[in-house]
Write a protein that holds these residues in place. Sequence first.
Motif, PDB file in Angstrom:
ATOM      1  N   GLY A 230      24.582 -10.161 -14.495  1.00  0.00           N
ATOM      2  CA  GLY A 230      23.888 -10.980 -13.828  1.00  0.00           C
ATOM      3  C   GLY A 230      22.496 -10.288 -13.597  1.00  0.00           C
ATOM      4  N   LEU A 231      21.957 -11.106 -12.480  1.00  0.00           N
ATOM      5  CA  LEU A 231      20.825 -10.553 -11.926  1.00  0.00           C
ATOM      6  C   LEU A 231      20.997  -9.098 -11.154  1.00  0.00           C
ATOM      7  CD1 LEU A 231      17.601 -10.508 -11.318  1.00  0.00           C
ATOM      8  CD2 LEU A 231      18.290 -11.953  -9.460  1.00  0.00           C
ATOM      9  N   SER A 232      20.486  -8.123 -11.395  1.00  0.00           N
ATOM     10  CA  SER A 232      20.887  -6.706 -10.699  1.00  0.00           C
ATOM     11  C   SER A 232      20.002  -6.362  -9.707  1.00  0.00           C
ATOM     12  CB  SER A 232      20.869  -5.803 -11.856  1.00  0.00           C
ATOM     13  OG  SER A 232      21.270  -4.583 -11.289  1.00  0.00           O
ATOM     14  N   ASN A 233      18.662  -6.279 -10.023  1.00  0.00           N
ATOM     15  CA  ASN A 233      17.671  -5.972  -8.722  1.00  0.00           C
ATOM     16  C   ASN A 233      16.400  -6.492  -9.165  1.00  0.00           C
ATOM     17  OD1 ASN A 233      16.263  -3.675 -10.299  1.00  0.00           O
ATOM     18  ND2 ASN A 233      18.253  -3.174 -10.626  1.00  0.00           N
ATOM     19  N   THR A 234      15.409  -6.397  -8.250  1.00  0.00           N
ATOM     20  CA  THR A 234      13.905  -6.976  -8.305  1.00  0.00           C
ATOM     21  C   THR A 234      13.355  -5.949  -7.499  1.00  0.00           C
ATOM     22  OG1 THR A 234      14.362  -8.529  -6.322  1.00  0.00           O
ATOM     23  CG2 THR A 234      14.868  -9.394  -8.549  1.00  0.00           C
ATOM     24  N   GLU A 235      12.106  -5.774  -7.986  1.00  0.00           N
ATOM     25  CA  GLU A 235      11.234  -4.932  -7.233  1.00  0.00           C
ATOM     26  C   GLU A 235       9.904  -5.519  -7.142  1.00  0.00           C
ATOM     27  OE1 GLU A 235       9.336  -0.286  -6.988  1.00  0.00           O
ATOM     28  OE2 GLU A 235      11.157  -0.788  -8.386  1.00  0.00           O
ATOM     29  N   ALA A 236       9.183  -5.677  -5.890  1.00  0.00           N
ATOM     30  CA  ALA A 236       7.874  -6.203  -5.832  1.00  0.00           C
ATOM     31  C   ALA A 236       6.867  -5.059  -5.315  1.00  0.00           C
ATOM     32  CB  ALA A 236       7.706  -7.630  -5.153  1.00  0.00           C
ATOM     33  N   GLY A 237       5.665  -5.207  -5.485  1.00  0.00           N
ATOM     34  CA  GLY A 237       4.923  -4.281  -4.816  1.00  0.00           C
ATOM     35  C   GLY A 237       3.463  -4.672  -4.704  1.00  0.00           C
ATOM     36  N   LEU A 238       2.779  -4.061  -3.876  1.00  0.00           N
ATOM     37  CA  LEU A 238       1.259  -4.528  -3.572  1.00  0.00           C
ATOM     38  C   LEU A 238       0.588  -3.129  -3.226  1.00  0.00           C
ATOM     39  CD1 LEU A 238      -0.411  -6.937  -3.296  1.00  0.00           C
ATOM     40  CD2 LEU A 238      -0.202  -7.044  -0.814  1.00  0.00           C
ATOM     41  N   ARG A 239      -0.280  -2.940  -4.132  1.00  0.00           N
ATOM     42  CA  ARG A 239      -0.957  -1.520  -4.022  1.00  0.00           C
ATOM     43  C   ARG A 239      -2.530  -1.907  -4.214  1.00  0.00           C
ATOM     44  NH1 ARG A 239       3.691  -1.255  -6.921  1.00  0.00           N
ATOM     45  NH2 ARG A 239       4.856   0.776  -6.663  1.00  0.00           N
ATOM     46  N   LEU A 240      -3.359  -1.037  -3.196  1.00  0.00           N
ATOM     47  CA  LEU A 240      -4.601  -1.275  -3.161  1.00  0.00           C
ATOM     48  C   LEU A 240      -5.227   0.170  -3.548  1.00  0.00           C
ATOM     49  CD1 LEU A 240      -7.207  -2.791  -2.197  1.00  0.00           C
ATOM     50  CD2 LEU A 240      -6.607  -1.752  -0.013  1.00  0.00           C
ATOM     51  N   ARG A 241      -6.146   0.198  -4.610  1.00  0.00           N
ATOM     52  CA  ARG A 241      -6.573   1.300  -5.127  1.00  0.00           C
ATOM     53  C   ARG A 241      -7.941   1.195  -5.147  1.00  0.00           C
ATOM     54  NH1 ARG A 241      -4.910  -1.227 -10.153  1.00  0.00           N
ATOM     55  NH2 ARG A 241      -6.540  -1.247 -11.741  1.00  0.00           N
ATOM     56  N   TYR A 242      -8.633   2.483  -5.236  1.00  0.00           N
ATOM     57  CA  TYR A 242     -10.074   2.810  -5.007  1.00  0.00           C
ATOM     58  C   TYR A 242     -10.444   3.628  -6.293  1.00  0.00           C
ATOM     59  CZ  TYR A 242     -14.999   3.643  -4.009  1.00  0.00           C
ATOM     60  OH  TYR A 242     -16.280   3.751  -3.891  1.00  0.00           O
ATOM     61  N   GLU A 243     -11.184   3.085  -7.226  1.00  0.00           N
ATOM     62  CA  GLU A 243     -11.580   3.820  -8.670  1.00  0.00           C
ATOM     63  C   GLU A 243     -12.639   4.884  -8.222  1.00  0.00           C
ATOM     64  OE1 GLU A 243     -11.810   0.775 -11.639  1.00  0.00           O
ATOM     65  OE2 GLU A 243      -9.889   0.607 -11.887  1.00  0.00           O
ATOM     66  N   ILE A 244     -12.389   6.223  -7.844  1.00  0.00           N
ATOM     67  CA  ILE A 244     -13.472   6.955  -7.673  1.00  0.00           C
ATOM     68  C   ILE A 244     -14.087   7.033  -9.292  1.00  0.00           C
ATOM     69  CG2 ILE A 244     -14.058   9.395  -7.319  1.00  0.00           C
ATOM     70  CD1 ILE A 244     -11.455   9.395  -5.457  1.00  0.00           C
ATOM     71  N   ARG A 245     -13.425   7.155 -10.022  1.00  0.00           N
ATOM     72  CA  ARG A 245     -13.883   7.007 -11.501  1.00  0.00           C
ATOM     73  C   ARG A 245     -12.921   6.045 -12.127  1.00  0.00           C
ATOM     74  NH1 ARG A 245     -14.744  12.587 -14.740  1.00  0.00           N
ATOM     75  NH2 ARG A 245     -15.312  10.921 -16.128  1.00  0.00           N
ATOM     76  N   ARG A 246     -13.304   5.433 -13.205  1.00  0.00           N
ATOM     77  CA  ARG A 246     -12.241   4.659 -13.828  1.00  0.00           C
ATOM     78  C   ARG A 246     -11.116   5.253 -14.296  1.00  0.00           C
ATOM     79  NH1 ARG A 246     -14.384   0.050 -11.622  1.00  0.00           N
ATOM     80  NH2 ARG A 246     -16.360  -0.293 -12.246  1.00  0.00           N
ATOM     81  N   GLU A 247     -11.178   6.527 -14.552  1.00  0.00           N
ATOM     82  CA  GLU A 247      -9.765   7.213 -14.928  1.00  0.00           C
ATOM     83  C   GLU A 247      -9.218   7.846 -13.904  1.00  0.00           C
ATOM     84  OE1 GLU A 247     -12.995   7.969 -15.726  1.00  0.00           O
ATOM     85  OE2 GLU A 247     -13.360   7.877 -17.877  1.00  0.00           O
ATOM     86  N   PHE A 248      -9.676   7.704 -12.522  1.00  0.00           N
ATOM     87  CA  PHE A 248      -9.013   8.476 -11.385  1.00  0.00           C
ATOM     88  C   PHE A 248      -8.945   7.308 -10.289  1.00  0.00           C
ATOM     89  CE2 PHE A 248      -9.079  10.888  -7.843  1.00  0.00           C
ATOM     90  CZ  PHE A 248      -7.652  11.774  -7.897  1.00  0.00           C
ATOM     91  N   ALA A 249      -7.808   6.912  -9.886  1.00  0.00           N
ATOM     92  CA  ALA A 249      -7.896   6.172  -8.715  1.00  0.00           C
ATOM     93  C   ALA A 249      -6.733   6.173  -7.746  1.00  0.00           C
ATOM     94  CB  ALA A 249      -7.638   4.567  -9.290  1.00  0.00           C
ATOM     95  N   PRO A 250      -7.056   6.708  -6.377  1.00  0.00           N
ATOM     96  CA  PRO A 250      -5.591   6.899  -5.558  1.00  0.00           C
ATOM     97  C   PRO A 250      -5.751   5.478  -4.882  1.00  0.00           C
ATOM     98  CG  PRO A 250      -7.990   7.647  -4.655  1.00  0.00           C
ATOM     99  CD  PRO A 250      -8.363   7.397  -6.036  1.00  0.00           C
ATOM    100  N   TYR A 251      -4.384   5.444  -4.376  1.00  0.00           N
ATOM    101  CA  TYR A 251      -3.956   3.901  -3.892  1.00  0.00           C
ATOM    102  C   TYR A 251      -3.011   4.305  -2.702  1.00  0.00           C
ATOM    103  CZ  TYR A 251       0.019   4.506  -6.905  1.00  0.00           C
ATOM    104  OH  TYR A 251       1.411   4.726  -7.619  1.00  0.00           O
ATOM    105  N   VAL A 252      -2.835   3.094  -2.049  1.00  0.00           N
ATOM    106  CA  VAL A 252      -1.750   3.125  -0.778  1.00  0.00           C
ATOM    107  C   VAL A 252      -1.176   1.608  -1.067  1.00  0.00           C
ATOM    108  CG1 VAL A 252      -3.517   2.204   0.813  1.00  0.00           C
ATOM    109  CG2 VAL A 252      -1.504   2.965   1.566  1.00  0.00           C
ATOM    110  N   GLY A 253      -0.041   1.379  -0.749  1.00  0.00           N
ATOM    111  CA  GLY A 253       0.534   0.218  -0.717  1.00  0.00           C
ATOM    112  C   GLY A 253       2.152  -0.046  -0.310  1.00  0.00           C
TER     113      GLY A 253
END
Length: 287
Positions: A230-253
């Motif tokens: 049956g339903l084994s597990n779920t995971e939900a997240g919320l992350r806020l990132r800042y794109e210093i460049r489009r290819e590189f973005a640190p985040y916290v969440g």
Amino acid sequence: MTRLTPISLALMTVGLTLSSAMAATHDMQGMDHSQMQSMGDFQMQPAAPTESRTPIPVLTDADRAAVFASPGGHKVHDSALNYYFLADKLEWQDADDGSTLVWDLSGWVGGDIDRLWLRSEGERSNGKTEDAEVQALWGHAISPWWDVVSGVRQDFKPGAPQTWAAFGVQGMALYNFEAEATAFIGEAGQTAARLEGDYDILLTNRLILQPTAELNVYGKNDPQRGIGSGLSNTEAGLRLRYEIRREFAPYVGVTWYRTYGKTADYATNEGEDRSETRLVLGVRLWF
């Protein structure tokens, strides 16, 4: 009153015409030579030219071939080989039993219609790999926004290694919602399904809030790997990132993880929590 006859009217008209002509002649006699010459020049201007002084050369076959020459680079539905790699999650998590390193990687190589997709996700806690898997899928585009995929999934942890056949769809739904739905058939008749989705909310051009969700369902119990039917597990997240460049973005969440049914019972027997909330710090990369 005297009545004018037609003959009288005709004579008067001729007289007025002669008077006007004589007045015009008198005016021209009053002009100097330069004024008369200017008038003559104005009246005698030549007609506008009908051909260019520097004619445009006639187009040749070589000119046409140069215009329609095929430029190099990526084309639509061509045979060019391209690639893309994304580290959507490469993060540290503050778990209850210690720090955890989590990764979620994906990439492809191929053309516009057919591509080889590679996926990998897992986590390491206190220097020990708790969960790890790799998927190799062949993707075929069925619309500009959706692909069907099929291939294999290899689990390394938890428990003994296990191989699955994989079938699914992936793409972008309404309002730029990215989704994946994959079904798996494993060894000994085990079945599973996974649904994943994420959405980017642009707070500014570079500051982006990303909600994510994942849901796993299994067909039967697997005590060796701590998985219930049956339903084994779920995971939900919320992350806020800042794109210093489009290819590189640190985040916290923050991320919320929860197990259900028999899977939760297995976790309790192992001394693990049924649900857990974690602070995350990471970086998102692509090229």
